[in-house]
Design a protein around this motif. Structure first.
Motif, PDB file in Angstrom:
ATOM      1  N   PHE A 372       3.829   2.642  -7.937  1.00  0.00           N
ATOM      2  CA  PHE A 372       3.955   3.974  -7.338  1.00  0.00           C
ATOM      3  C   PHE A 372       3.842   5.044  -8.417  1.00  0.00           C
ATOM      4  N   ALA A 373       4.581   4.836  -9.528  1.00  0.00           N
ATOM      5  CA  ALA A 373       4.600   5.840 -10.593  1.00  0.00           C
ATOM      6  C   ALA A 373       3.243   5.961 -11.278  1.00  0.00           C
ATOM      7  N   MET A 374       2.441   4.893 -11.257  1.00  0.00           N
ATOM      8  CA  MET A 374       1.159   4.907 -11.955  1.00  0.00           C
ATOM      9  C   MET A 374      -0.001   5.341 -11.071  1.00  0.00           C
ATOM     10  N   THR A 375       0.306   5.734  -9.816  1.00  0.00           N
ATOM     11  CA  THR A 375      -0.742   6.132  -8.870  1.00  0.00           C
ATOM     12  C   THR A 375      -0.800   7.647  -8.732  1.00  0.00           C
ATOM     13  N   ASP A 376      -1.987   8.198  -8.766  1.00  0.00           N
ATOM     14  CA  ASP A 376      -2.220   9.626  -8.529  1.00  0.00           C
ATOM     15  C   ASP A 376      -2.432   9.818  -7.026  1.00  0.00           C
ATOM     16  N   PHE A 377      -1.425  10.281  -6.332  1.00  0.00           N
ATOM     17  CA  PHE A 377      -1.505  10.408  -4.875  1.00  0.00           C
ATOM     18  C   PHE A 377      -2.311  11.627  -4.434  1.00  0.00           C
ATOM     19  N   GLU A 378      -2.805  12.386  -5.379  1.00  0.00           N
ATOM     20  CA  GLU A 378      -3.724  13.474  -5.050  1.00  0.00           C
ATOM     21  C   GLU A 378      -5.163  12.965  -4.988  1.00  0.00           C
ATOM     22  N   ASN A 379      -5.357  11.716  -5.392  1.00  0.00           N
ATOM     23  CA  ASN A 379      -6.701  11.136  -5.443  1.00  0.00           C
ATOM     24  C   ASN A 379      -6.821  10.089  -4.336  1.00  0.00           C
ATOM     25  N   GLU A 380      -7.771  10.290  -3.446  1.00  0.00           N
ATOM     26  CA  GLU A 380      -7.908   9.404  -2.276  1.00  0.00           C
ATOM     27  C   GLU A 380      -8.231   7.970  -2.674  1.00  0.00           C
ATOM     28  N   GLU A 381      -9.087   7.790  -3.666  1.00  0.00           N
ATOM     29  CA  GLU A 381      -9.428   6.434  -4.105  1.00  0.00           C
ATOM     30  C   GLU A 381      -8.212   5.734  -4.704  1.00  0.00           C
ATOM     31  N   ALA A 382      -7.394   6.479  -5.445  1.00  0.00           N
ATOM     32  CA  ALA A 382      -6.196   5.902  -6.048  1.00  0.00           C
ATOM     33  C   ALA A 382      -5.202   5.475  -4.978  1.00  0.00           C
ATOM     34  N   VAL A 383      -5.105   6.284  -3.920  1.00  0.00           N
ATOM     35  CA  VAL A 383      -4.198   5.941  -2.816  1.00  0.00           C
ATOM     36  C   VAL A 383      -4.658   4.658  -2.129  1.00  0.00           C
ATOM     37  N   ARG A 385      -6.317   2.222  -3.440  1.00  0.00           N
ATOM     38  CA  ARG A 385      -6.014   1.096  -4.331  1.00  0.00           C
ATOM     39  C   ARG A 385      -4.532   0.734  -4.254  1.00  0.00           C
ATOM     40  N   PHE A 386      -3.663   1.746  -4.190  1.00  0.00           N
ATOM     41  CA  PHE A 386      -2.227   1.482  -4.063  1.00  0.00           C
ATOM     42  C   PHE A 386      -1.938   0.704  -2.782  1.00  0.00           C
ATOM     43  N   GLN A 387      -2.587   1.088  -1.701  1.00  0.00           N
ATOM     44  CA  GLN A 387      -2.387   0.379  -0.435  1.00  0.00           C
ATOM     45  C   GLN A 387      -2.841  -1.078  -0.542  1.00  0.00           C
ATOM     46  N   GLN A 388      -3.927  -1.310  -1.240  1.00  0.00           N
ATOM     47  CA  GLN A 388      -4.410  -2.680  -1.426  1.00  0.00           C
ATOM     48  C   GLN A 388      -3.404  -3.508  -2.230  1.00  0.00           C
ATOM     49  N   ILE A 389      -2.835  -2.891  -3.250  1.00  0.00           N
ATOM     50  CA  ILE A 389      -1.844  -3.599  -4.073  1.00  0.00           C
ATOM     51  C   ILE A 389      -0.625  -3.972  -3.230  1.00  0.00           C
ATOM     52  N   VAL A 395       3.938  -6.538   1.112  1.00  0.00           N
ATOM     53  CA  VAL A 395       4.796  -5.498   1.665  1.00  0.00           C
ATOM     54  C   VAL A 395       4.471  -5.260   3.136  1.00  0.00           C
ATOM     55  N   GLU A 396       3.176  -5.216   3.467  1.00  0.00           N
ATOM     56  CA  GLU A 396       2.781  -4.957   4.859  1.00  0.00           C
ATOM     57  C   GLU A 396       3.250  -6.087   5.780  1.00  0.00           C
ATOM     58  N   ASP A 397       3.128  -7.335   5.334  1.00  0.00           N
ATOM     59  CA  ASP A 397       3.593  -8.464   6.146  1.00  0.00           C
ATOM     60  C   ASP A 397       5.096  -8.388   6.388  1.00  0.00           C
ATOM     61  N   GLU A 398       5.836  -7.985   5.366  1.00  0.00           N
ATOM     62  CA  GLU A 398       7.291  -7.876   5.517  1.00  0.00           C
ATOM     63  C   GLU A 398       7.671  -6.760   6.472  1.00  0.00           C
ATOM     64  N   LEU A 399       6.946  -5.648   6.429  1.00  0.00           N
ATOM     65  CA  LEU A 399       7.210  -4.548   7.364  1.00  0.00           C
ATOM     66  C   LEU A 399       6.971  -4.997   8.805  1.00  0.00           C
ATOM     67  N   ARG A 400       5.933  -5.777   9.008  1.00  0.00           N
ATOM     68  CA  ARG A 400       5.654  -6.266  10.370  1.00  0.00           C
ATOM     69  C   ARG A 400       6.738  -7.221  10.841  1.00  0.00           C
ATOM     70  N   LYS A 401       7.225  -8.057   9.915  1.00  0.00           N
ATOM     71  CA  LYS A 401       8.331  -8.960  10.286  1.00  0.00           C
ATOM     72  C   LYS A 401       9.563  -8.170  10.704  1.00  0.00           C
ATOM     73  N   ARG A 402       9.748  -7.014  10.085  1.00  0.00           N
ATOM     74  CA  ARG A 402      10.906  -6.170  10.407  1.00  0.00           C
ATOM     75  C   ARG A 402      10.706  -5.379  11.693  1.00  0.00           C
ATOM     76  N   GLU A 416       7.277   9.911   1.709  1.00  0.00           N
ATOM     77  CA  GLU A 416       7.347   9.367   3.074  1.00  0.00           C
ATOM     78  C   GLU A 416       5.988   9.516   3.736  1.00  0.00           C
ATOM     79  N   PHE A 417       5.589   8.484   4.490  1.00  0.00           N
ATOM     80  CA  PHE A 417       4.316   8.541   5.203  1.00  0.00           C
ATOM     81  C   PHE A 417       4.425   7.727   6.500  1.00  0.00           C
ATOM     82  N   GLU A 418       3.529   8.031   7.445  1.00  0.00           N
ATOM     83  CA  GLU A 418       3.529   7.307   8.721  1.00  0.00           C
ATOM     84  C   GLU A 418       2.740   6.034   8.590  1.00  0.00           C
ATOM     85  N   TYR A 419       3.273   4.989   9.200  1.00  0.00           N
ATOM     86  CA  TYR A 419       2.592   3.692   9.197  1.00  0.00           C
ATOM     87  C   TYR A 419       1.513   3.696  10.266  1.00  0.00           C
TER      88      TYR A 419
END
Length: 421
Positions: A372-383, A385-389, A395-402, A416-419
């Motif tokens: 999170f700290a190493m991602t530039d959230f002002e850059n769409e490509e960086a965001v 890549r963060f989602q892919q990581i 993380v996504e599988d665990e959220l679905r389990k919850r 904060e962001f919407e899923y």
């Protein structure tokens, strides 16, 4: 003033940011990415210094932060690594993590070093992310944050011989007679509030360090009086000299004093009670000493060597000093630092955790927060890549389990962001 405990904050330097850059040269159409990497942040390194005697410096400066790495540049120019921040501590210092109690370092030799807070690695420039599918990546990493923590420093006096016993039995007088140490001496309890060190010269080229450990009292193992503050200074010594007021001048019984002090040592740490111990039967020049000495000899038998003496008039001191020198030659190995035996292993933290709190799914964890700290959230490509990581980490599988649903809110650190399914 003698300070043997301190609590300070340390932080490794952040890594420098990687940069987004492209070749812009004449006659080079569609120049590729050439953004350089950021430099590594500096470590916070503790170094043992035999010239220091207390932790007093940490009373006035409690925050230590290393420099961050230099940012990368275009033309594949990498940022410079930051220099380490060297923090000097006295020999005999033990360092623990204040939050977890994790053992970090035990400084027993001059010049010994240990990294207490690591600097973050530099962020990678966009040249690092070029692939056959994406030949011109327009994003780079920010520098990794450096480690940060509060640490507790504890100084344990390093000495070959430690003087133990009740207050006012003559320990300070003894060390003043056999060495050049000049401790405060008076006829009341707890004249000595801090350890005093003295170098005892035996013969030419032969000497040892003696520590006058402040007087113990019953209940010291549980922290009564200044029990823990005193007892920890006995842990480093190789031989203990138990100083007894053999005359019983204050209405005390030397045999009961012997029992009480050794009971405190055993309750504090079993290994201390097994250490080589000799008895200095002090104040032999006072009435009642001869009778009590005979009782003590009968009680102890061959368990410990007893040296009748009178430190106040320097009688009977030399035989004790020469015998201590012989014992130290026989006991060549220093005792195992007791701290190693007390450290509780800190379990490995999970890569991430997910919890539901006030209608929000909160994702936490050291690795997640690092990306999170190493991602530039002002850059769409960086965001992206963060989602892919996050997806690869599970993380996504665990959220679905919850039971997360489309439109639910997810929080990572302060974002904060919407899923969206």
């Amino acid at each position: 003033m003698f300070y043997d405990q301190a609590k300070i904050y340390v932080k490794g330097g952040d890594g420098g940011n990687g940069v987004v850059a492209f070749r812009r040269e004449k006659y080079v159409p569609e120049g590729g990415p050439n953004g350089g990497d950021g430099g590594k942040g500096g470590n916070v390194v503790f170094q043992a210094d035999e010239g220091l005697r207390t932790l007093v410096d940490f009373r006035y400066q409690r925050h230590y932060k290393a420099a961050r790495g230099e940012h990368g540049g275009g033309k594949n120019m990498h940022g410079k690594n930051a220099e380490d921040l060297i923090v000097r501590v006295p020999v005999g210092t033990v360092v623990k993590d204040a939050e977890t109690g994790e053992f970090l370092a035990d400084f027993t030799q001059h010049g010994q070093t240990a990294v207490i807070a690591r600097g973050g690695r530099g962020g990678r420039g966009n040249a690092r992310f070029a692939t056959a599918q994406n030949k011109a990546p327009a994003f780079a990493e920010k520098g990794e944050p450096g480690e940060e923590r509060w640490v507790e420093l504890e100084l344990k006096v390093l000495a070959d011989v430690g003087l133990i016993g009740f207050p006012n039995v003559g320990k300070s007088t003894l060390i003043s007679v056999v060495s050049a140490a000049k401790p405060k001496i008076a006829d009341y309890h707890f004249t000595t509030l801090v350890p005093n060190l003295g170098v005892v010269f035996v013969d030419e080229g032969k000497s040892f360090v003696m520590a006058d450990i402040p007087g113990l009292i019953e209940g010291a193992h549980a922290g009564a009086g200044l029990g823990h503050d005193f007892l920890r200074h006995t842990e480093r010594t190789r031989v203990l000299v138990h100083v007894l007021d053999i005359s019983g001048s204050e209405g005390r019984d030397p045999i009961e004093d012997y029992k009480t002090i050794n009971h405190e040592l055993q309750l504090y740490n079993e290994e201390l009670a097994q250490r080589i111990q000799v008895i200095a039967a002090n104040k032999m020049d006072l009435p009642g000493a001869e009778e009590n000495l005979a009782r003590l000899q009968e009680y102890l038998g061959d368990k410990h060597e007893i040296f009748p003496m009178s430190a106040a008039v320097a009688e009977g001191v030399k035989p004790l000093v020469y015998r201590l020198a012989e014992l130290l030659d026989e006991v060549t190995d220093a005792p195992t630092p007791v701290e190693h035996l007390k450290v509780t292993k800190v379990s490995e933290a999970p890569r991430f955790t997910v919890r539901y709190e006030d209608g929000v799914y909160v994702v936490e964890g050291r690795e997640v927060e690092k990306h999170f700290a190493m991602t530039d959230f002002e850059n769409e490509e960086a965001v992206k890549r963060f989602q892919q990581i996050m997806r690869r980490m599970g993380v996504e599988d665990e959220l679905r389990k919850r039971g997360i649903k489309d439109g639910d809110v997810v929080r990572i650190k302060d974002l904060e962001f919407e899923y969206v399914i």
